[in-house]
Design a protein around this motif. Structure first.
Motif, PDB file in Angstrom:
ATOM      1  N   VAL A 127     -67.785 -35.283  56.260  1.00  6.98           N
ATOM      2  CA  VAL A 127     -68.349 -36.585  56.642  1.00  6.98           C
ATOM      3  C   VAL A 127     -67.584 -37.669  55.891  1.00  6.98           C
ATOM      4  O   VAL A 127     -67.636 -37.761  54.665  1.00  6.98           O
ATOM      5  N   VAL A 128     -66.851 -38.491  56.636  1.00  5.20           N
ATOM      6  CA  VAL A 128     -66.034 -39.551  56.042  1.00  5.20           C
ATOM      7  C   VAL A 128     -66.364 -40.858  56.747  1.00  5.20           C
ATOM      8  O   VAL A 128     -66.431 -40.906  57.982  1.00  5.20           O
ATOM      9  N   SER A 129     -66.561 -41.919  55.989  1.00  5.19           N
ATOM     10  CA  SER A 129     -66.890 -43.212  56.583  1.00  5.19           C
ATOM     11  C   SER A 129     -65.658 -43.851  57.222  1.00  5.19           C
ATOM     12  O   SER A 129     -64.600 -43.948  56.598  1.00  5.19           O
ATOM     13  N   GLY A 130     -65.836 -44.293  58.451  1.00  7.57           N
ATOM     14  CA  GLY A 130     -64.808 -45.078  59.127  1.00  7.57           C
ATOM     15  C   GLY A 130     -65.124 -46.560  59.089  1.00  7.57           C
ATOM     16  O   GLY A 130     -64.436 -47.371  59.702  1.00  7.57           O
ATOM     17  N   GLU A 188     -65.162 -49.394  62.110  1.00 10.22           N
ATOM     18  CA  GLU A 188     -64.026 -50.113  62.678  1.00 10.22           C
ATOM     19  C   GLU A 188     -62.900 -49.144  63.006  1.00 10.22           C
ATOM     20  O   GLU A 188     -62.823 -48.029  62.470  1.00 10.22           O
ATOM     21  N   SER A 189     -62.003 -49.582  63.869  1.00 13.82           N
ATOM     22  CA  SER A 189     -60.929 -48.717  64.341  1.00 13.82           C
ATOM     23  C   SER A 189     -59.987 -48.294  63.215  1.00 13.82           C
ATOM     24  O   SER A 189     -59.664 -47.114  63.071  1.00 13.82           O
ATOM     25  N   ALA A 190     -59.548 -49.256  62.403  1.00 16.62           N
ATOM     26  CA  ALA A 190     -58.605 -48.924  61.331  1.00 16.62           C
ATOM     27  C   ALA A 190     -59.228 -47.968  60.324  1.00 16.62           C
ATOM     28  O   ALA A 190     -58.571 -47.039  59.833  1.00 16.62           O
ATOM     29  N   GLY A 191     -60.501 -48.186  59.995  1.00 17.27           N
ATOM     30  CA  GLY A 191     -61.181 -47.284  59.077  1.00 17.27           C
ATOM     31  C   GLY A 191     -61.296 -45.886  59.642  1.00 17.27           C
ATOM     32  O   GLY A 191     -61.200 -44.888  58.916  1.00 17.27           O
ATOM     33  N   ALA A 192     -61.502 -45.795  60.964  1.00 22.78           N
ATOM     34  CA  ALA A 192     -61.612 -44.482  61.600  1.00 22.78           C
ATOM     35  C   ALA A 192     -60.278 -43.757  61.606  1.00 22.78           C
ATOM     36  O   ALA A 192     -60.233 -42.520  61.525  1.00 22.78           O
ATOM     37  N   GLU A 193     -59.182 -44.505  61.716  1.00 20.21           N
ATOM     38  CA  GLU A 193     -57.866 -43.866  61.622  1.00 20.21           C
ATOM     39  C   GLU A 193     -57.718 -43.167  60.281  1.00 20.21           C
ATOM     40  O   GLU A 193     -57.279 -42.004  60.212  1.00 20.21           O
ATOM     41  N   VAL A 230     -66.806 -35.832  65.711  1.00 23.06           N
ATOM     42  CA  VAL A 230     -67.777 -36.756  66.306  1.00 23.06           C
ATOM     43  C   VAL A 230     -67.557 -38.127  65.679  1.00 23.06           C
ATOM     44  O   VAL A 230     -67.521 -38.253  64.446  1.00 23.06           O
ATOM     45  N   THR A 231     -67.410 -39.141  66.503  1.00 22.85           N
ATOM     46  CA  THR A 231     -67.264 -40.510  66.009  1.00 22.85           C
ATOM     47  C   THR A 231     -68.565 -41.270  66.268  1.00 22.85           C
ATOM     48  O   THR A 231     -69.203 -41.097  67.305  1.00 22.85           O
ATOM     49  N   ALA A 232     -68.942 -42.125  65.318  1.00 24.27           N
ATOM     50  CA  ALA A 232     -70.280 -42.709  65.348  1.00 24.27           C
ATOM     51  C   ALA A 232     -70.366 -44.089  65.992  1.00 24.27           C
ATOM     52  O   ALA A 232     -71.438 -44.687  66.009  1.00 24.27           O
ATOM     53  N   ASN A 233     -69.265 -44.626  66.515  1.00 22.47           N
ATOM     54  CA  ASN A 233     -69.359 -45.793  67.402  1.00 22.47           C
ATOM     55  C   ASN A 233     -68.071 -45.908  68.205  1.00 22.47           C
ATOM     56  O   ASN A 233     -67.097 -45.189  67.964  1.00 22.47           O
ATOM     57  N   ASN A 234     -68.045 -46.817  69.183  1.00 26.04           N
ATOM     58  CA  ASN A 234     -66.903 -46.858  70.100  1.00 26.04           C
ATOM     59  C   ASN A 234     -65.614 -47.347  69.443  1.00 26.04           C
ATOM     60  O   ASN A 234     -64.528 -46.867  69.758  1.00 26.04           O
ATOM     61  N   ALA A 235     -65.715 -48.313  68.513  1.00 27.41           N
ATOM     62  CA  ALA A 235     -64.511 -48.789  67.834  1.00 27.41           C
ATOM     63  C   ALA A 235     -63.854 -47.655  67.048  1.00 27.41           C
ATOM     64  O   ALA A 235     -62.621 -47.527  67.019  1.00 27.41           O
ATOM     65  N   MET A 236     -64.671 -46.824  66.416  1.00 23.88           N
ATOM     66  CA  MET A 236     -64.116 -45.714  65.638  1.00 23.88           C
ATOM     67  C   MET A 236     -63.557 -44.622  66.546  1.00 23.88           C
ATOM     68  O   MET A 236     -62.652 -43.882  66.133  1.00 23.88           O
ATOM     69  N   THR A 237     -64.049 -44.507  67.765  1.00 23.33           N
ATOM     70  CA  THR A 237     -63.475 -43.549  68.706  1.00 23.33           C
ATOM     71  C   THR A 237     -62.017 -43.898  68.990  1.00 23.33           C
ATOM     72  O   THR A 237     -61.145 -43.019  69.036  1.00 23.33           O
TER      73      THR A 237
END
Length: 374
Positions: free
Chosen positions: A226-229, A232-237, A254-261
């Motif tokens: 479990v890692v926090s993104g 936001e998109s950059a954090g999810a990268e 599993v991504t927890a919102n659309n920006a992180m997807t």
């Protein structure tokens, strides 16, 4: 500039009658009402809303404070808010708090100083200043998308389960458990979660759903997965790269919102990991182009527009009855089953049916209203 008295003279009625027609404060005979409206059109009369607000203490306006208005999720919420406000005869003033605790209080204060009748706010992870301001000035408010812990109106200790403000949000825990449970049923045992911004109720509830599914399957919770993104998109990268760099990387994500997807997909592409052959992928938050990816994204769809519209209706009910008990309204989500999870696609273009018991359905349950925060 024509005045209300000019309209009254032209229509052959009293100024009071013109006021009743324009404000809807008293029934007026149809032919009289039409005469007033004809006079308004002929003279080009425009009501002085500022003067009216000084008399009535109401501006028929709503303030909306949501961050990342460019995010498709909040864009759809905004559309729901605007449509419901317009239907009720209210205008909308918008501010972006940028998910910053200090800025959100200033944004709401600015809306309040513009004499809005009430505000709808998506609170930050640390909204104590905001809550204190709203309570101190008795601003009618609805918290949207994210909920607060049940506390008293002065910001003190827990009460008997009543949230300090009305709240409208989606179900988070159960749908996330369904999504993770679906991956477990497909044989995955190491499932990574790109979690949202720490401190947000949505992050806490979706992480709880992730853990709930693992417990139900008899799988141990591994905090390395479990890692926090940071929502936001950059954090999810960065989060996805960290998960893929583990000695035993996850076989599903599993991504927890659309920006992180979007961020996760970018990292998977850079690592040349195909979905779902190299790694399965599911996301919380469906979005307009999720069905256009190859493979198509299995997702939890939130009722974004209805969330916005319901928040307006709850706020208007609060304005009509200021002393009514606060409540939390939770709307159901839908499991949108596609193929990024690894399920085969049928010849008709639809994915195979999800395993029984995973909650794999596109039909949401009935909405749930509660008098307490979850």
């Amino acid at each position: 500039m024509p005045t209300m008295a000019d309209v009254a003279r032209s229509a052959g009625v009293s100024v009071a009658t013109v006021s009743h027609v324009l404000n809807g404060t008293r029934p007026v005979l149809p032919h009289t009402r039409q005469a007033v409206l004809d006079a308004v059109d002929a003279l080009g009369y425009t009501p002085n809303t500022l003067a009216r607000s000084l008399v009535t203490s109401h501006t028929r306006s709503i303030g909306l404070a949501v961050s990342a208005i460019s995010n498709p999720y909040f864009t759809e919420i905004l559309q729901g808010v605007e449509a419901a406000a317009r239907e009720a005869g209210y205008s909308l003033l918008i501010a972006d708090p940028h998910d910053d605790p200090a800025h959100e209080r200033q944004a709401v204060q600015l809306l309040h100083e513009r004499r809005v009748d009430g505000v709808i706010v998506a609170p930050s992870a640390r909204p104590s200043d905001l809550v204190a301001y709203l309570g101190r000035h008795a601003v009618p408010a609805v918290f949207l998308d994210r909920v607060l812990p049940a506390r008293d109106h002065a910001g003190g200790g827990p009460t008997l389960g009543r949230a300090p403000f009305d709240q409208v949000c989606a179900e988070n825990t159960g749908p996330m458990a369904d999504l993770v449970g679906h991956l477990v049923a497909l044989g995955h045992r190491r499932i990574g979660l790109v979690a949202g911004l720490p401190g947000l109720s949505t992050t806490q509830e979706r992480t709880a759903g992730y853990r709930q599914a693992l417990t139900a399957a008899g799988l141990a919770y591994d905090e390395d997965l479990v890692v926090s993104g940071h929502s936001e998109s950059a954090g999810a990268e960065r989060a996805t790269a960290a998960l893929l760099s583990l000695p035993a990387p996850p076989t599903a994500l599993v991504t927890a919102n659309n920006a992180m997807t979007i961020g996760a997909l970018r990292t998977l592409r850079e690592r040349s990991l195909a979905v779902p052959d190299g790694i399965a992928l599911c996301c919380f938050d469906d979005f307009a182009w999720a069905d256009l990816f190859s493979p198509r994204l299995t997702a939890i769809a939130q009722p974004s527009r209805e969330l916005g519209a319901r928040a307006v209706r709850v706020l208007l009910e609060r304005l009509a009855a200021p002393d009514r008990p606060t409540r939390t309204v939770r709307l159901p989500c839908a499991f949108v089953h596609r193929t990024s999870c690894g399920c085969p696609e049928r010849r008709d273009g639809a994915p195979g049916r999800p395993p029984a018991g995973t909650g794999g359905t596109t039909e949401p349950s009935a909405p749930l209203e509660r008098g307490t925060a979850s």
